[in-house]
Structures are given as structure tokens and as C-alpha cells.
Design a protein around this motif. Structure first.
Motif, PDB file in Angstrom:
ATOM      1  N   THR A  40      12.105 -46.288 -19.293  1.00 31.30           N
ATOM      2  CA  THR A  40      11.840 -47.054 -18.062  1.00 31.30           C
ATOM      3  C   THR A  40      12.056 -48.548 -18.299  1.00 31.30           C
ATOM      4  O   THR A  40      12.647 -49.250 -17.472  1.00 31.30           O
ATOM      5  CB  THR A  40      10.394 -46.813 -17.580  1.00 31.30           C
ATOM      6  OG1 THR A  40      10.229 -45.428 -17.269  1.00 31.30           O
ATOM      7  CG2 THR A  40      10.081 -47.631 -16.339  1.00 31.30           C
ATOM      8  N   VAL A  41      11.577 -49.034 -19.426  1.00 32.53           N
ATOM      9  CA  VAL A  41      11.776 -50.454 -19.765  1.00 32.53           C
ATOM     10  C   VAL A  41      13.266 -50.778 -19.856  1.00 32.53           C
ATOM     11  O   VAL A  41      13.744 -51.779 -19.321  1.00 32.53           O
ATOM     12  CB  VAL A  41      11.059 -50.811 -21.084  1.00 32.53           C
ATOM     13  CG1 VAL A  41      11.414 -52.238 -21.503  1.00 32.53           C
ATOM     14  CG2 VAL A  41       9.564 -50.654 -20.931  1.00 32.53           C
ATOM     15  N   SER A  42      14.009 -49.918 -20.531  1.00 27.51           N
ATOM     16  CA  SER A  42      15.445 -50.146 -20.700  1.00 27.51           C
ATOM     17  C   SER A  42      16.159 -50.182 -19.360  1.00 27.51           C
ATOM     18  O   SER A  42      16.978 -51.071 -19.098  1.00 27.51           O
ATOM     19  CB  SER A  42      16.041 -49.050 -21.585  1.00 27.51           C
ATOM     20  OG  SER A  42      17.442 -49.204 -21.690  1.00 27.51           O
ATOM     21  N   ARG A  43      15.830 -49.216 -18.477  1.00 25.09           N
ATOM     22  CA  ARG A  43      16.480 -49.184 -17.163  1.00 25.09           C
ATOM     23  C   ARG A  43      16.125 -50.407 -16.343  1.00 25.09           C
ATOM     24  O   ARG A  43      16.961 -50.956 -15.629  1.00 25.09           O
ATOM     25  CB  ARG A  43      16.084 -47.903 -16.413  1.00 25.09           C
ATOM     26  CG  ARG A  43      16.620 -46.619 -17.038  1.00 25.09           C
ATOM     27  CD  ARG A  43      16.620 -45.469 -16.038  1.00 25.09           C
ATOM     28  NE  ARG A  43      15.334 -45.327 -15.369  1.00 25.09           N
ATOM     29  CZ  ARG A  43      14.314 -44.586 -15.816  1.00 25.09           C
ATOM     30  NH1 ARG A  43      14.453 -43.938 -16.973  1.00 25.09           N
ATOM     31  NH2 ARG A  43      13.190 -44.490 -15.137  1.00 25.09           N
ATOM     32  N   ALA A  44      14.882 -50.864 -16.447  1.00 27.16           N
ATOM     33  CA  ALA A  44      14.449 -52.028 -15.676  1.00 27.16           C
ATOM     34  C   ALA A  44      15.181 -53.298 -16.110  1.00 27.16           C
ATOM     35  O   ALA A  44      15.613 -54.108 -15.287  1.00 27.16           O
ATOM     36  CB  ALA A  44      12.947 -52.220 -15.826  1.00 27.16           C
ATOM     37  N   LEU A  45      15.314 -53.459 -17.418  1.00 23.73           N
ATOM     38  CA  LEU A  45      15.914 -54.698 -17.936  1.00 23.73           C
ATOM     39  C   LEU A  45      17.431 -54.707 -17.841  1.00 23.73           C
ATOM     40  O   LEU A  45      18.048 -55.774 -17.915  1.00 23.73           O
ATOM     41  CB  LEU A  45      15.492 -54.905 -19.395  1.00 23.73           C
ATOM     42  CG  LEU A  45      13.994 -55.156 -19.610  1.00 23.73           C
ATOM     43  CD1 LEU A  45      13.700 -55.348 -21.092  1.00 23.73           C
ATOM     44  CD2 LEU A  45      13.511 -56.369 -18.813  1.00 23.73           C
ATOM     45  N   THR A  46      18.044 -53.537 -17.659  1.00 25.58           N
ATOM     46  CA  THR A  46      19.508 -53.483 -17.506  1.00 25.58           C
ATOM     47  C   THR A  46      19.931 -53.363 -16.049  1.00 25.58           C
ATOM     48  O   THR A  46      21.102 -53.196 -15.754  1.00 25.58           O
ATOM     49  CB  THR A  46      20.095 -52.301 -18.298  1.00 25.58           C
ATOM     50  OG1 THR A  46      19.441 -51.088 -17.916  1.00 25.58           O
ATOM     51  CG2 THR A  46      19.945 -52.528 -19.786  1.00 25.58           C
ATOM     52  N   GLY A  47      18.925 -53.424 -15.126  1.00 26.41           N
ATOM     53  CA  GLY A  47      19.261 -53.458 -13.710  1.00 26.41           C
ATOM     54  C   GLY A  47      19.554 -52.121 -13.084  1.00 26.41           C
ATOM     55  O   GLY A  47      20.162 -52.059 -11.999  1.00 26.41           O
ATOM     56  N   LYS A  48      19.137 -51.017 -13.706  1.00 25.78           N
ATOM     57  CA  LYS A  48      19.391 -49.690 -13.139  1.00 25.78           C
ATOM     58  C   LYS A  48      18.573 -49.490 -11.866  1.00 25.78           C
ATOM     59  O   LYS A  48      17.423 -49.936 -11.749  1.00 25.78           O
ATOM     60  CB  LYS A  48      19.046 -48.610 -14.168  1.00 25.78           C
ATOM     61  CG  LYS A  48      19.884 -48.672 -15.441  1.00 25.78           C
ATOM     62  CD  LYS A  48      21.341 -48.343 -15.145  1.00 25.78           C
ATOM     63  CE  LYS A  48      22.210 -48.460 -16.400  1.00 25.78           C
ATOM     64  NZ  LYS A  48      21.807 -47.560 -17.467  1.00 25.78           N
ATOM     65  N   ASP A  49      19.140 -48.767 -10.896  1.00 26.11           N
ATOM     66  CA  ASP A  49      18.515 -48.598  -9.580  1.00 26.11           C
ATOM     67  C   ASP A  49      17.332 -47.647  -9.588  1.00 26.11           C
ATOM     68  O   ASP A  49      16.545 -47.622  -8.641  1.00 26.11           O
ATOM     69  CB  ASP A  49      19.554 -48.075  -8.563  1.00 26.11           C
ATOM     70  CG  ASP A  49      20.663 -49.078  -8.306  1.00 26.11           C
ATOM     71  OD1 ASP A  49      20.412 -50.274  -8.509  1.00 26.11           O
ATOM     72  OD2 ASP A  49      21.769 -48.653  -7.909  1.00 26.11           O
ATOM     73  N   SER A  50      17.202 -46.867 -10.637  1.00 30.14           N
ATOM     74  CA  SER A  50      16.176 -45.824 -10.645  1.00 30.14           C
ATOM     75  C   SER A  50      14.769 -46.338 -10.917  1.00 30.14           C
ATOM     76  O   SER A  50      13.817 -45.558 -11.017  1.00 30.14           O
ATOM     77  CB  SER A  50      16.528 -44.752 -11.691  1.00 30.14           C
ATOM     78  OG  SER A  50      16.700 -45.360 -12.957  1.00 30.14           O
ATOM     79  N   VAL A  51      14.597 -47.660 -11.004  1.00 30.18           N
ATOM     80  CA  VAL A  51      13.291 -48.262 -11.252  1.00 30.18           C
ATOM     81  C   VAL A  51      12.846 -49.023 -10.009  1.00 30.18           C
ATOM     82  O   VAL A  51      13.618 -49.807  -9.444  1.00 30.18           O
ATOM     83  CB  VAL A  51      13.340 -49.215 -12.466  1.00 30.18           C
ATOM     84  CG1 VAL A  51      11.970 -49.843 -12.711  1.00 30.18           C
ATOM     85  CG2 VAL A  51      13.808 -48.476 -13.698  1.00 30.18           C
ATOM     86  N   GLY A  52      11.592 -48.800  -9.594  1.00 28.76           N
ATOM     87  CA  GLY A  52      11.070 -49.503  -8.418  1.00 28.76           C
ATOM     88  C   GLY A  52      10.964 -50.993  -8.665  1.00 28.76           C
ATOM     89  O   GLY A  52      10.797 -51.447  -9.803  1.00 28.76           O
ATOM     90  N   GLU A  53      11.009 -51.766  -7.580  1.00 30.24           N
ATOM     91  CA  GLU A  53      11.010 -53.223  -7.712  1.00 30.24           C
ATOM     92  C   GLU A  53       9.713 -53.750  -8.301  1.00 30.24           C
ATOM     93  O   GLU A  53       9.713 -54.701  -9.084  1.00 30.24           O
ATOM     94  CB  GLU A  53      11.270 -53.867  -6.341  1.00 30.24           C
ATOM     95  CG  GLU A  53      12.707 -53.722  -5.860  1.00 30.24           C
ATOM     96  CD  GLU A  53      13.700 -54.257  -6.878  1.00 30.24           C
ATOM     97  OE1 GLU A  53      13.474 -55.350  -7.439  1.00 30.24           O
ATOM     98  OE2 GLU A  53      14.700 -53.565  -7.141  1.00 30.24           O
ATOM     99  N   ASP A  54       8.579 -53.158  -7.935  1.00 24.41           N
ATOM    100  CA  ASP A  54       7.303 -53.616  -8.494  1.00 24.41           C
ATOM    101  C   ASP A  54       7.259 -53.378 -10.007  1.00 24.41           C
ATOM    102  O   ASP A  54       6.831 -54.243 -10.777  1.00 24.41           O
ATOM    103  CB  ASP A  54       6.138 -52.889  -7.823  1.00 24.41           C
ATOM    104  CG  ASP A  54       5.920 -53.329  -6.372  1.00 24.41           C
ATOM    105  OD1 ASP A  54       6.474 -54.397  -6.008  1.00 24.41           O
ATOM    106  OD2 ASP A  54       5.216 -52.621  -5.635  1.00 24.41           O
ATOM    107  N   THR A  55       7.689 -52.184 -10.405  1.00 24.86           N
ATOM    108  CA  THR A  55       7.711 -51.857 -11.840  1.00 24.86           C
ATOM    109  C   THR A  55       8.682 -52.766 -12.582  1.00 24.86           C
ATOM    110  O   THR A  55       8.373 -53.259 -13.680  1.00 24.86           O
ATOM    111  CB  THR A  55       8.112 -50.385 -12.040  1.00 24.86           C
ATOM    112  OG1 THR A  55       7.188 -49.543 -11.360  1.00 24.86           O
ATOM    113  CG2 THR A  55       8.159 -50.025 -13.518  1.00 24.86           C
ATOM    114  N   ARG A  56       9.853 -53.005 -11.981  1.00 19.71           N
ATOM    115  CA  ARG A  56      10.850 -53.883 -12.617  1.00 19.71           C
ATOM    116  C   ARG A  56      10.281 -55.288 -12.826  1.00 19.71           C
ATOM    117  O   ARG A  56      10.462 -55.901 -13.886  1.00 19.71           O
ATOM    118  CB  ARG A  56      12.111 -53.947 -11.756  1.00 19.71           C
ATOM    119  CG  ARG A  56      13.283 -54.676 -12.451  1.00 19.71           C
ATOM    120  CD  ARG A  56      14.442 -54.921 -11.471  1.00 19.71           C
ATOM    121  NE  ARG A  56      14.826 -53.718 -10.772  1.00 19.71           N
ATOM    122  CZ  ARG A  56      15.608 -52.769 -11.272  1.00 19.71           C
ATOM    123  NH1 ARG A  56      16.073 -52.895 -12.512  1.00 19.71           N
ATOM    124  NH2 ARG A  56      15.905 -51.695 -10.567  1.00 19.71           N
TER     125      ARG A  56
END
Length: 351
Positions: A22-38
Motif C-alpha cells: 500500500t505504501v509503495s502504491r501510494a508513493l508511486t501514484g497508483k490509482d488503487s489507493v484512496g486519497e486520504d490514505t495516500r
């Protein structure tokens, strides 16, 4: 002493109670992470001082995310502006910059091409040294997109972004003629490169259109040759040539120089001979270097679009990088230069 340790994705994940994925997806801009979590993950990464591992990121993306830039001499103010513009444009698009300096050396030119190939840059912007260019052709054939900067090298058949030196010199020479000059000479660099060839062509075209002949053959100024190729232009060489012109007795109405540093030498030679600029001789320069406006009198010169060349070149390179199989003809962009009229050309000799 407490040993420092690089903050990892795992550290961020542990701190927030989320998965490393989840951290990796958030920091690389992947769409599968919610904006609050990102937002939470980015804030925690900043708090912990997380810095992405560029090498690991390159392995994931299959790209070095690095652009190569090869220039001849960083002491040239034009190249200083160019480097800044290229670095900023590349950074906006996520690219780092690898800067290599050849110092006008063919050996340095070849070494730069080999270094870029060895490091696997995504593309390169190159100010080539005049040589056979085989090393750049090999780099291009290896799949590394290239764009020539400032110096066109037709034998390489590459995209090019630079200054319209021919038109800039033409406009500056026409201005000196319109200011009353009927005999003109040109002091140019002694390098067999396209900017020198183009400025000389523009100078001669303006004279031909006005029915004039050069006061004497174009004089080559042997700069950057005596002590080190890394030195900037030497006003002393232009000073000696201007002294020869003055001693010759047949003084031209105007002296055009290939760069503003030469004007420093010309000014001194004329002043020591008791001659006035522009009262006795008009002077025109090229480059609009920072000191040009502060000479006495301020120097009429041609301003070069260094920043525009840098940003345009990065854009052209990235287009090639996105379409590596594109076999369309190379793009040649010559950006316009601007004549800046100051006091050194505002009055001529009486005829």
C-alpha cells in the motif's frame, strides 16, 4: 555514535499499520489507493525523512530516469543558462541530469558517449565536438535517443535545437550598415563548428545585399588554445588582432565580433589608440553576456535564447524517447536571437 539508517517503505508501513504494498502504491501514484490514505502515507514519509531509492525505482520502471547532457565548457554563460533550463525541465518530468564536460576535446567527446552508454541513460542532449562523430552514431544505434544542442552535425542525422546564428549575425550586420558603416570586419572563433560558420554566412549575406565587401577576410581569433581547453574565451587574443587592425592604418567603420568577450579586447585596443567607440568605430557583439550592458559605452549585441533552447530540447528528446521506433526525419529547430541595440553602434564615422 548512533549509526544512521536509510528509512524504508517497511518503516512507513509499520508506523501507520498498513502494508508495504500500500505504501509503495501510494508513493508511486497508483490509482488503487484512496486519497486520504495516500495523504497520510506521504505525510508520514516526509516526517520520517524517506528518500526514494533511485536505483531500485529504475529497476521497477525499467528506466534510469536520467538524461545525459554533454557540453563543451561550463564557464560559457550561455551553457550555464542552458544547464539550468534543462535541469528544471527534466526535473518537472521526473528525470535527473548527468552532466559531462568535454572541454572541446575529441577524446573527451568519445569518453562522454561511452559513459552515457555504460550508465544506461534514457536519452541525451549533446553539444558535439567536431570529429567523425562515430561514437555518437553508435550511441544512437544502441537505442539511446539523442538531440544535438547549439551545434548542428548533419553527418549524425539527429534532431537539433539551437540558435538561428545566421539570421542573428545578418540582423546585427545590417544594423551596423544602417548606422553608417561602409567597411566592416568580423573577428570570429577559430573552431570549425556550425555557429561560427552560420555567423560568418550571415555577416557576408548582409554585406552582399548592401553591395559591400568585407574590409578584410574574416579574422580567426585563436581562443582557448594557449593554456587550457577549459578556459573561456580570451579577450587578449581579440585585443592583439584589433591592435593589428589599428596599426594597419586602414581602419574599418565597424568591427563585429563572434562573442562579447572579444569586444573587451577590441574596446581596449581602440581606446589605447585614442579611438572612440562609437565615434570612430562601431562595435557589435554576440551573446549579450552579463557585462555587455556595463561596458563604456554599453555594447550592442545579439541575445541568445538559452533557456528556450534548453526547455525545447528536453521536449524534443522526450518525444523521441516516447516513440523510440519513430523513423521520421530529424527535426531541426533554429530559435530566433534578439538584437539588443546599445550605444556602441548608435553613431558612426563621418563619410
Amino acid at each position: 555514535m548512533v549509526e544512521s539508517r536509510r528509512v524504508t517503505l517497511k518503516d512507513i508501513a509499520k508506523s501507520l499499520g498498513v502494508s508495504v504494498n500500500t505504501v509503495s502504491r501510494a508513493l508511486t501514484g497508483k490509482d488503487s489507493v484512496g486519497e486520504d490514505t495516500r495523504a497520510r502515507i506521504k505525510a508520514e514519509a516526509e516526517r520520517l525523512g524517506y528518500v526514494p531509492n533511485s536505483m531500485a525505482r529504475s529497476l521497477v520502471l525499467g528506466s534510469a530516469m536520467t538524461l545525459g547532457l554533454v557540453i563543451t565548457n561550463p564557464s560559457n554563460p550561455f551553457y550555464a543558462q542552458l544547464i539550468s533550463a534543462i535541469e528544471q525541465r527534466g526535473r518537472v518530468n521526473g528525470y535527473s541530469l548527468m552532466l559531462l564536460v568535454t572541454e572541446e576535446s575529441p577524446d573527451g567527446d568519445r569518453a562522454a558517449a561511452e559513459t552515457l552508454l555504460r550508465w544506461g541513460v534514457d536519452g541525451a542532449l549533446v553539444v558535439p565536438v567536431r570529429s567523425d562523430g562515430e561514437h555518437w552514431a553508435r550511441l544512437d544505434e544502441s537505442g539511446v535517443p539523442l538531440v544535438c544542442l547549439n551545434r548542428d552535425f548533419p553527418a549524425l542525422d539527429l534532431d537539433f535545437v539551437g540558435v538561428d546564428y545566421e539570421h542573428g549575425a545578418y540582423v546585427a550586420t545590417r544594423h551596423l550598415i544602417d548606422s553608417g558603416a561602409r567597411s566592416l570586419c568580423l573577428l570570429e572563433e577559430d573552431l570549425p563548428i556550425s555557429p561560427v560558420e552560420d555567423r560568418t554566412a550571415g555577416f557576408r549575406r548582409a554585406l552582399a545585399e548592401s553591395g559591400l565587401q568585407p574590409h578584410e577576410p574574416v579574422r580567426a581569433v585563436p581562443t582557448r588554445r594557449h593554456e587550457s581547453l577549459a578556459l573561456p574565451w580570451e579577450p587578449a587574443d581579440a585585443y592583439r588582432l584589433a591592435q593589428e587592425i589599428v596599426r594597419g592604418g586602414d581602419l574599418p567603420d565597424a568591427i563585429m565580433v563572434g562573442n562579447d568577450y572579444f569586444a573587451l579586447g577590441v574596446y581596449r585596443a581602440l581606446t589605447e589608440a585614442g579611438l572612440r567607440v562609437p565615434g570612430d568605430v562601431l562595435v557589435g557583439g554576440f551573446g549579450d553576456h552579463p557585462f555587455a550592458a556595463y561596458l563604456n559605452p554599453p555594447l550592442t549585441t545579439v541575445r541568445l535564447p538559452a533557456a528556450d533552447i534548453g526547455t525545447t530540447a528536453v521536449d524534443v528528446l522526450q518525444q523521441r524517447m516516447k516513440a523510440r521506433d519513430d523513423e521520421s526525419a530529424p527535426e531541426k529547430r533554429h530559435l530566433p536571437a534578439e538584437l539588443v541595440v546599445r550605444a556602441s553602434s548608435r553613431a558612426g564615422r563621418a563619410h
